[in-house]
Write an enzyme that holds these catalytic residues in place. Structure first.
Site, PDB file in Angstrom:
ATOM      1  N   ASP A  98       0.865  -1.167   0.000  1.00 55.82           N
ATOM      2  CA  ASP A  98       0.000   0.000   0.000  1.00 55.82           C
ATOM      3  C   ASP A  98       0.907   1.225   0.000  1.00 55.82           C
ATOM      4  OD1 ASP A  98      -2.339   1.639   0.507  1.00 55.82           O
ATOM      5  OD2 ASP A  98      -3.224  -0.138   1.424  1.00 55.82           O
ATOM      6  N   ASP A 199      -2.883   4.904  -2.050  1.00 59.08           N
ATOM      7  CA  ASP A 199      -3.834   5.407  -1.066  1.00 59.08           C
ATOM      8  C   ASP A 199      -4.164   6.882  -1.256  1.00 59.08           C
ATOM      9  OD1 ASP A 199      -5.058   4.862   1.690  1.00 59.08           O
ATOM     10  OD2 ASP A 199      -3.851   6.634   2.108  1.00 59.08           O
ATOM     11  N   GLU A 256      -6.553   4.582  -5.490  1.00 61.26           N
ATOM     12  CA  GLU A 256      -7.782   4.897  -4.758  1.00 61.26           C
ATOM     13  C   GLU A 256      -8.228   6.273  -5.252  1.00 61.26           C
ATOM     14  OE1 GLU A 256      -9.619   5.043  -0.246  1.00 61.26           O
ATOM     15  OE2 GLU A 256      -7.645   5.863  -0.574  1.00 61.26           O
ATOM     16  N   HIS A 328     -11.293  -2.649   3.326  1.00 62.16           N
ATOM     17  CA  HIS A 328     -11.089  -2.411   4.763  1.00 62.16           C
ATOM     18  C   HIS A 328     -11.720  -1.100   5.240  1.00 62.16           C
ATOM     19  CE1 HIS A 328      -8.244   0.057   2.733  1.00 62.16           C
ATOM     20  NE2 HIS A 328      -7.960   0.691   3.856  1.00 62.16           N
ATOM     21  N   ASP A 329     -12.247  -0.311   4.326  1.00 66.12           N
ATOM     22  CA  ASP A 329     -12.880   0.964   4.703  1.00 66.12           C
ATOM     23  C   ASP A 329     -14.396   0.899   4.628  1.00 66.12           C
ATOM     24  OD1 ASP A 329     -10.464   2.319   5.030  1.00 66.12           O
ATOM     25  OD2 ASP A 329     -10.379   2.900   2.917  1.00 66.12           O
TER      26      ASP A 329
HETATM   27  C1  GLC Z   1      -7.490   5.533   2.573  1.00 69.07           C
HETATM   28  C2  GLC Z   1      -7.407   4.221   3.329  1.00 69.07           C
HETATM   29  C3  GLC Z   1      -8.006   4.410   4.691  1.00 69.07           C
HETATM   30  C4  GLC Z   1      -7.231   5.463   5.419  1.00 69.07           C
HETATM   31  C5  GLC Z   1      -7.092   6.740   4.605  1.00 69.07           C
HETATM   32  C6  GLC Z   1      -6.001   7.602   5.130  1.00 69.07           C
HETATM   33  O1  GLC Z   1      -8.790   5.921   2.344  1.00 69.07           O
HETATM   34  O2  GLC Z   1      -8.010   3.209   2.590  1.00 69.07           O
HETATM   35  O3  GLC Z   1      -8.037   3.217   5.418  1.00 69.07           O
HETATM   36  O4  GLC Z   1      -7.849   5.752   6.638  1.00 69.07           O
HETATM   37  O5  GLC Z   1      -6.770   6.512   3.260  1.00 69.07           O
HETATM   38  O6  GLC Z   1      -4.754   7.037   4.823  1.00 69.07           O
END
Ligand code: GLC
Ligand code: CA
Length: 554
Positions: A98, A199, A256, A328-329
């Site tokens: 990641d 991310d 993302e 995971h979110d």
């Molecule tokens: C992304 C991740 C999340 C995290 C955020 C800040 O959205 O998937 O889990 O809290 O970034 O890094």
């Protein structure tokens, strides 16, 4: 389109902390992942994305990195990481890390040095502003609640954090910072990684100069979306990132990405795009409210269908989306996209196939292949996730009772996906011999891997069949590269589409518990997949069972 090594792959996301604990400390770890590689190979997985396992205070469960070159001891050692990459390679699997570079941790050396000398080199690695009494640099609300500005310890300045205050934003406008990021990425790629999941990347470009926006809640703050909509020029950063890193290694990268502008899609994931792929979040953002989780609307089957088709149409054959039903979110997809009370093996398999057969790369989140469901929280004290805690406060402020607020945030809590992987019906679902860091979902006695491995009718076995179909030399070309065309788009609670390549496939899901009749538009040559033992076919008319899913060759 130039063919790439990742186009026909199947990816699987591991949340290391909750996957498998090898040493009984209650925390999943890298040796634990290594010991489960055969499980993943048996499923048919090719690419494994690891949520962060770098050195971190774990304020946001590892998305706050204090050393990009180190593995957090709770997860193992760098030797374990090297062994994981090597063991994966032996099985023709690729590891993705990641890449969390919108921000680091406030415990990172760069930040510590910025505190010591805010006007020096490392001060410019962050966004710092002079502190003014009674006035913030801007009225931006952080994603995790409250102002996005915090005092820089020991100085008369403040720093920007769009996420938690322990996640200071890195200043991408500074070329020295960008060099450090590229150096680190290449260091990892030299180790033999397959690539990265990237991310929160849309946050790296801020609208400059910083200014206030119209407040949108009573706190007088403004959602960051307003600022990000105004920002332009992210492509310069992303193009440079690609050229300096991923491209040189032919690495896979999946972003993302939220809120990209439609005309920018070819730049993002077209031929030589910034990324190999990006996630489709159209379903996960459906029903969201600017007020917060407590005000979000449920996603109906018709909404789900519309969101998938919208995303598919937007991308067409420009490139490949990465399709998810959860990560995971997010809460568990089966609890969210299947109407309340109707989760069962059939409906779970239907959802799996409808998502899996879309054009793009299928990503499976750990436990999804077992049909893992949302958990229940007896009280807010059982919640670990910082964003759930913030949404709970927000719901209380809006006037909900504690019980209502808990119910509201339980539906969306990120902890739903973070409960330990359910390996067996043994104590702690076989995840750990110690005390798990987060409570195991009580339904592990019935939903677990051991029970599903040898059952040909289990949800997991159905996933295996879906994966096998994607890899079948007869159908691969169509499943991977074929176009997608919706069918019967206006029919209520029915989601169906063609995949057209050198074969013609028709995917049909009866998205309700009641039966539903359809008339096939042409003759069916073969039933490739069915989540029931039978199909009630009379000539071209099929009476679909509740939640029946069919993949037909036409
Ligand atoms: C992304 C991740 C999340 C995290 C955020 C800040 O959205 O998937 O889990 O809290 O970034 O890094
Ligand atoms: Ca452990």
């Amino acid at each position: 389109m130039t063919r790439k090594w990742w186009h026909d792959k199947v990816a699987y996301q591991i949340y290391p902390k909750s996957f498998y604990d090898s040493n009984g400390d209650g925390i999943g770890d890298l040796p634990g992942i290594i010991s489960k590689l055969d499980y993943l190979q048996d499923l048919g997985v090719d690419i494994i994305w690891l949520s962060p396992c770098y050195q971190s205070p774990l304020a946001d469960q590892g998305y706050d990195i204090s050393d990009y070159y180190a593995i957090d001891p709770r997860f193992g050692t760098m030797e374990d990481m090297d062994r994981l990459i090597a063991e994966a390679k032996k099985r023709d699997m690729y590891i993705l890390m990641d890449l969390v570079v919108n921000h680091c941790s406030d415990e990172h050396e760069w930040f510590q040095k910025a505190c010591e000398d805010p006007d020096g080199k490392y001060g410019n690695f962050f966004y710092l502003r002079d502190k003014k009494e009674g006035e913030l640099p801007t009225n931006w609300r952080s994603y995790f609640g409250g102002s996005a500005w915090e005092d820089l310890p020991g100085t008369d300045k403040q720093y920007l954090h769009v996420f938690h205050k322990k996640q200071p934003d890195l200043n991408w406008e500074n070329p020295e910072l960008r060099e450090e990021v590229y150096k680190n990425i290449n260091w990892w790629l030299d180790k033999g990684l397959g690539g990265f999941r990237i991310d929160a990347i849309m946050n790296i470009k801020k609208a400059i100069p910083f200014h206030n926006y119209e407040p949108d809640r009573e706190d007088g703050l403004s959602s960051l979306q307003n600022m990000l909509h105004e920002a332009t020029g992210i492509g310069e950063f992303l193009g440079e990132l690609r050229d300096r890193t991923f491209q040189k290694y032919d690495a896979f990268s999946v972003g993302e990405v939220f809120d990209e502008k439609p005309e920018e899609i070819p730049d993002f994931i077209g031929e030589n795009g910034y990324f190999s792929s990006m996630f489709d979040f159209n379903e996960t953002i459906c029903g969201q409210s600017p007020k917060g989780w407590y005000d979000a609307k449920p996603v109906t089957p018709d909404d789900y269908k519309r969101c998938c088709f919208e995303a598919q149409e937007r991308i067409g054959t420009i490139g490949f989306l990465s399709n998810i039903i959860e990560n995971h979110d997010e809460p568990r997809g089966v609890s969210r996209y299947i109407p309340d009370g109707e989760c069962c093996p059939e409906s779970k398999k239907m959802l799996a196939a409808l998502n899996f057969m879309l054009r793009g790369l299928p990503f499976i989140y750990q436990g999804q292949e077992l049909g893992m469901e949302n958990t229940t929280f007896a009280s807010i004290d059982e919640v670990d996730d910082i964003s759930t805690l913030e949404e709970y406060r927000n719901a209380l402020e809006a006037g909900l009772s504690p019980a209502e607020a808990l119910r509201a945030v339980s539906r969306f809590s990120r902890d739903n996906a973070r409960t330990p992987m359910q390996w067996s019906d043994e104590i702690n679902a076989g995840f750990t011999t110690g005390t798990p860091w987060l409570k195991v979902n009580a339904n592990y006695t019935s939903i677990n891997a051991a029970a599903q491995m040898d059952d040909p009718d289990s949800v997991r076995s159905f996933y295996k069949k879906l994966i096998a179909l994607r890899k079948d030399p007869i159908y691969r070309e169509t499943v991977v590269y074929g176009s997608l065309e919706p069918v019967w788009e206006d029919r209520h609670n029915l989601m169906a589409y063609y995949r057209k390549g050198d074969k013609m496939l028709l995917v049909i899901g009866n998205y309700q518990k009641e039966e539903q009749e359809i008339g096939l538009p042409s003759a069916c040559k073969k039933i490739l997949l069915n989540n029931y033992a039978d199909v009630a076919m009379n000539g071209s008319v099929i009476k679909l069972h509740g939640y029946q899913l069919l993949i037909l060759e036409m």
